[in-house]
Design an enzyme around this catalytic site. Structure first.
Site, PDB file in Angstrom:
ATOM      1  N   GLY A  31     -19.834 -28.030  26.458  1.00 58.84           N
ATOM      2  CA  GLY A  31     -19.240 -27.590  25.204  1.00 58.84           C
ATOM      3  C   GLY A  31     -17.765 -27.293  25.435  1.00 58.84           C
ATOM      4  N   ASN A  32     -17.071 -26.892  24.395  1.00 58.93           N
ATOM      5  CA  ASN A  32     -15.645 -26.603  24.553  1.00 58.93           C
ATOM      6  C   ASN A  32     -15.386 -25.335  25.374  1.00 58.93           C
ATOM      7  OD1 ASN A  32     -13.788 -28.570  23.037  1.00 58.93           O
ATOM      8  ND2 ASN A  32     -15.504 -28.283  21.636  1.00 58.93           N
ATOM      9  N   THR A  42     -20.025 -25.249  30.243  1.00 60.27           N
ATOM     10  CA  THR A  42     -20.818 -26.426  30.599  1.00 60.27           C
ATOM     11  C   THR A  42     -22.096 -25.929  31.253  1.00 60.27           C
ATOM     12  OG1 THR A  42     -18.819 -27.708  30.925  1.00 60.27           O
ATOM     13  CG2 THR A  42     -20.830 -28.583  31.900  1.00 60.27           C
ATOM     14  N   VAL A  43     -23.230 -26.387  30.723  1.00 61.91           N
ATOM     15  CA  VAL A  43     -24.520 -25.938  31.227  1.00 61.91           C
ATOM     16  C   VAL A  43     -25.197 -27.090  31.969  1.00 61.91           C
ATOM     17  CG1 VAL A  43     -26.728 -24.887  30.601  1.00 61.91           C
ATOM     18  CG2 VAL A  43     -24.687 -24.383  29.243  1.00 61.91           C
ATOM     19  N   GLY A  71     -20.124 -35.254  16.813  1.00 61.31           N
ATOM     20  CA  GLY A  71     -20.162 -34.574  18.109  1.00 61.31           C
ATOM     21  C   GLY A  71     -21.488 -34.863  18.798  1.00 61.31           C
ATOM     22  N   PRO A  72     -21.461 -35.240  20.082  1.00 64.67           N
ATOM     23  CA  PRO A  72     -22.706 -35.566  20.781  1.00 64.67           C
ATOM     24  C   PRO A  72     -23.689 -34.403  20.796  1.00 64.67           C
ATOM     25  CG  PRO A  72     -20.851 -35.482  22.314  1.00 64.67           C
ATOM     26  CD  PRO A  72     -20.280 -35.423  20.936  1.00 64.67           C
ATOM     27  N   ASP A  73     -23.178 -33.173  20.879  1.00 68.73           N
ATOM     28  CA  ASP A  73     -24.079 -32.006  20.862  1.00 68.73           C
ATOM     29  C   ASP A  73     -24.873 -31.952  19.567  1.00 68.73           C
ATOM     30  OD1 ASP A  73     -21.560 -31.544  19.620  1.00 68.73           O
ATOM     31  OD2 ASP A  73     -21.846 -29.376  19.681  1.00 68.73           O
ATOM     32  N   THR A  76     -18.415 -22.814  20.402  1.00 69.72           N
ATOM     33  CA  THR A  76     -16.983 -22.622  20.174  1.00 69.72           C
ATOM     34  C   THR A  76     -16.707 -22.791  18.683  1.00 69.72           C
ATOM     35  OG1 THR A  76     -16.642 -23.629  22.328  1.00 69.72           O
ATOM     36  CG2 THR A  76     -14.700 -23.376  20.927  1.00 69.72           C
ATOM     37  N   THR A 116     -10.875   1.091  14.416  1.00 68.46           N
ATOM     38  CA  THR A 116     -10.414  -0.297  14.339  1.00 68.46           C
ATOM     39  C   THR A 116     -11.425  -1.272  14.940  1.00 68.46           C
ATOM     40  OG1 THR A 116      -8.179   0.545  14.539  1.00 68.46           O
ATOM     41  CG2 THR A 116      -8.470  -1.814  14.889  1.00 68.46           C
TER      42      THR A 116
HETATM   43  N1  ADP Z   1     -25.186 -14.260  25.554  1.00 65.35           N
HETATM   44  C1  ADP Z   1     -23.942 -14.216  25.087  1.00 65.35           C
HETATM   45  N2  ADP Z   1     -23.385 -13.049  24.681  1.00 65.35           N
HETATM   46  C2  ADP Z   1     -22.114 -13.008  24.215  1.00 65.35           C
HETATM   47  N3  ADP Z   1     -21.340 -14.088  24.072  1.00 65.35           N
HETATM   48  C3  ADP Z   1     -21.854 -15.252  24.455  1.00 65.35           C
HETATM   49  C4  ADP Z   1     -23.158 -15.408  24.980  1.00 65.35           C
HETATM   50  N4  ADP Z   1     -23.371 -16.707  25.257  1.00 65.35           N
HETATM   51  C5  ADP Z   1     -22.252 -17.343  24.914  1.00 65.35           C
HETATM   52  N5  ADP Z   1     -21.342 -16.478  24.429  1.00 65.35           N
HETATM   53  C6  ADP Z   1     -20.027 -16.782  23.922  1.00 65.35           C
HETATM   54  O1  ADP Z   1     -20.216 -17.579  22.778  1.00 65.35           O
HETATM   55  C7  ADP Z   1     -19.217 -18.569  22.695  1.00 65.35           C
HETATM   56  C8  ADP Z   1     -19.866 -19.893  22.604  1.00 65.35           C
HETATM   57  O2  ADP Z   1     -20.491 -20.161  23.833  1.00 65.35           O
HETATM   58  P1  ADP Z   1     -21.239 -21.513  24.080  1.00 65.35           P
HETATM   59  O3  ADP Z   1     -22.480 -21.543  23.259  1.00 65.35           O
HETATM   60  O4  ADP Z   1     -21.386 -21.693  25.538  1.00 65.35           O
HETATM   61  O5  ADP Z   1     -20.146 -22.536  23.468  1.00 65.35           O
HETATM   62  P2  ADP Z   1     -19.883 -24.079  23.729  1.00 65.35           P
HETATM   63  O6  ADP Z   1     -21.227 -24.763  23.690  1.00 65.35           O
HETATM   64  O7  ADP Z   1     -19.002 -24.484  22.604  1.00 65.35           O
HETATM   65  O8  ADP Z   1     -19.225 -24.218  25.061  1.00 65.35           O
HETATM   66  C9  ADP Z   1     -18.347 -18.434  23.930  1.00 65.35           C
HETATM   67  O9  ADP Z   1     -17.176 -17.747  23.572  1.00 65.35           O
HETATM   68  C10 ADP Z   1     -19.208 -17.615  24.890  1.00 65.35           C
HETATM   69  O10 ADP Z   1     -18.433 -16.833  25.737  1.00 65.35           O
HETATM   70  C1  PAZ Z   2     -17.844 -29.454  16.237  1.00 63.15           C
HETATM   71  C2  PAZ Z   2     -17.700 -29.419  17.746  1.00 63.15           C
HETATM   72  C3  PAZ Z   2     -16.268 -29.041  18.107  1.00 63.15           C
HETATM   73  C4  PAZ Z   2     -18.657 -28.350  18.292  1.00 63.15           C
HETATM   74  O1  PAZ Z   2     -18.477 -28.239  19.678  1.00 63.15           O
HETATM   75  P1  PAZ Z   2     -18.874 -26.935  20.551  1.00 63.15           P
HETATM   76  O2  PAZ Z   2     -18.741 -25.730  19.693  1.00 63.15           O
HETATM   77  O3  PAZ Z   2     -20.300 -27.148  20.983  1.00 63.15           O
HETATM   78  O4  PAZ Z   2     -17.959 -26.968  21.723  1.00 63.15           O
HETATM   79  C5  PAZ Z   2     -18.116 -30.789  18.372  1.00 63.15           C
HETATM   80  O5  PAZ Z   2     -19.399 -31.127  17.962  1.00 63.15           O
HETATM   81  C6  PAZ Z   2     -17.160 -31.902  17.989  1.00 63.15           C
HETATM   82  O6  PAZ Z   2     -16.105 -32.050  18.579  1.00 63.15           O
HETATM   83  N1  PAZ Z   2     -17.539 -32.719  16.976  1.00 63.15           N
HETATM   84  C7  PAZ Z   2     -16.792 -33.868  16.522  1.00 63.15           C
HETATM   85  C8  PAZ Z   2     -16.725 -33.929  15.019  1.00 63.15           C
HETATM   86  C9  PAZ Z   2     -18.080 -33.926  14.323  1.00 63.15           C
HETATM   87  O7  PAZ Z   2     -19.107 -33.567  14.894  1.00 63.15           O
HETATM   88  O8  PAZ Z   2     -18.122 -34.309  13.134  1.00 63.15           O
HETATM   89  K     K Z   3     -22.792 -26.651  21.725  1.00 64.66           K
END
Ligand code: ADP
Ligand code: PAZ
Ligand code: K
Length: 259
Positions: free
Chosen positions: A8-9, A12-13, A107-109, A132, A184
């Site tokens: 992901g952005n 990476t898992v 997006g592939p995800d 993200t 705040t």
């Molecule tokens: N268990 C969690 N608790 C709090 N924040 C999390 C947790 N898991 C992921 N995040 C946060 O959520 C956001 C999205 O994470 P993630 O799902 O890994 O995004 P992506 O797939 O786009 O890389 C990131 O900012 C990450 O730090």
């Molecule tokens: C929307 C996204 C940025 C989400 O990515 P992620 O939050 O998983 O990093 C990704 O799926 C993407 O770049 N998509 C391309 C445009 C689309 O899906 O229509």
């Molecule tokens: K994702």
């Protein structure tokens, strides 16, 4: 064993599938500068810590960060002696083609979430992924991805607010007990938490109205369990959804080549 990589952005898992179950899952920050050698050092250390033999014979990758794919390909070639399947590339086939505007790249995800969601729940489905970006993938009755919604991610919004407003600190997202914050930090946490609950409920309502049929809603992504506590909109929360989809797509492509 199959190595499934979901880039992901933000994170990476890596998950290892032994044919029956995922036996390990590890997470690293997404960074296109990370080399194949760095990935392997990291991965092999974690594998030996868990006592896992490195007999990885297949790799499947979904990456929303195109630049990361190059070094992941080198990783596969150099250390696993295989060519990875990369979701979104022409040689990676999907059970059902997406129905979107011509020329659009989904997006592939989102494609992977669609396959996984359809496998577990059937069609007429909404998949919400808290990454993200916060994405909504709409799955038709036959399992096709037919579009959706891309909203800013929870942490992306928090970061933008902190950057834009001189007096607002960076805060972590949590579920506040009340909507009215008395300091705040509590005010920001309320804005984000209850704001995203409202965003998800509102978008789901709108999609259901447009589709005019019953639709299940499933949630995935790191923050899904936290938001599930504030709404009853989700039928289920499935943190392994994307990995499940990668296994399915890998199997589908293998069956095609051996058929
Ligand atoms: N268990 C969690 N608790 C709090 N924040 C999390 C947790 N898991 C992921 N995040 C946060 O959520 C956001 C999205 O994470 P993630 O799902 O890994 O995004 P992506 O797939 O786009 O890389 C990131 O900012 C990450 O730090
Ligand atoms: C929307 C996204 C940025 C989400 O990515 P992620 O939050 O998983 O990093 C990704 O799926 C993407 O770049 N998509 C391309 C445009 C689309 O899906 O229509
Ligand atoms: K994702």
């Amino acid at each position: 064993m199959i190595l499934c990589i979901d880039c992901g952005n933000t994170n990476t898992v890596f998950s290892i599938w032994n044919g029956d179950a995922f036996i390990a899952t590890w997470r690293t920050a997404s960074d296109h500068r990370q080399t194949a050698d760095q990935y392997y050092t990291w991965l092999s250390t974690l594998m030996s810590l868990k006592g896992i033999q490195a007999d990885i014979s297949e790799v499947i990758i979904s990456s929303t960060v195109p630049r990361v794919v190059f070094n992941l390909r080198v990783l596969c070639d150099r250390y696993f002696n295989c060519r990875p399947l990369v979701v979104g590339k022409p040689d990676c086939h999907l059970p059902v083609a997406p129905r979107v505007d011509q020329g659009t790249t989904v997006g592939p995800d989102r494609l992977v979430n669609t396959v996984a969601g359809y496998d577990r729940h059937g069609g007429d489905l909404i998949v919400v992924d808290f990454g993200t970006a916060t994405t909504f993938d709409v799955v038709d009755h036959d399992g096709a991805y037919i579009g959706g919604v891309i909203a800013p991610g929870v942490n992306t919004s928090l970061e933008a607010l902190h950057m834009a407003a001189a007096a607002l600190p960076h805060v972590d997202v949590t579920k506040p007990q009340t909507a009215i914050g008395t300091n705040t930090v509590a005010c920001i946490q309320s804005g984000i938490y209850w704001g995203y609950v409202g965003l998800v409920e509102g978008i789901v309502r709108q999609i259901r109205q447009e589709r005019d049929r019953p639709m299940s809603v499933i949630a995935t992504g790191g923050l899904a369990p936290l938001f599930d506590q504030g709404t009853d909109i989700f039928d289920s929360v499935e943190e392994d959804l994307t990995m499940h989809g990668l296994v399915l797509i890998n199997r589908y492509n293998r069956d095609l080549t051996t058929a």
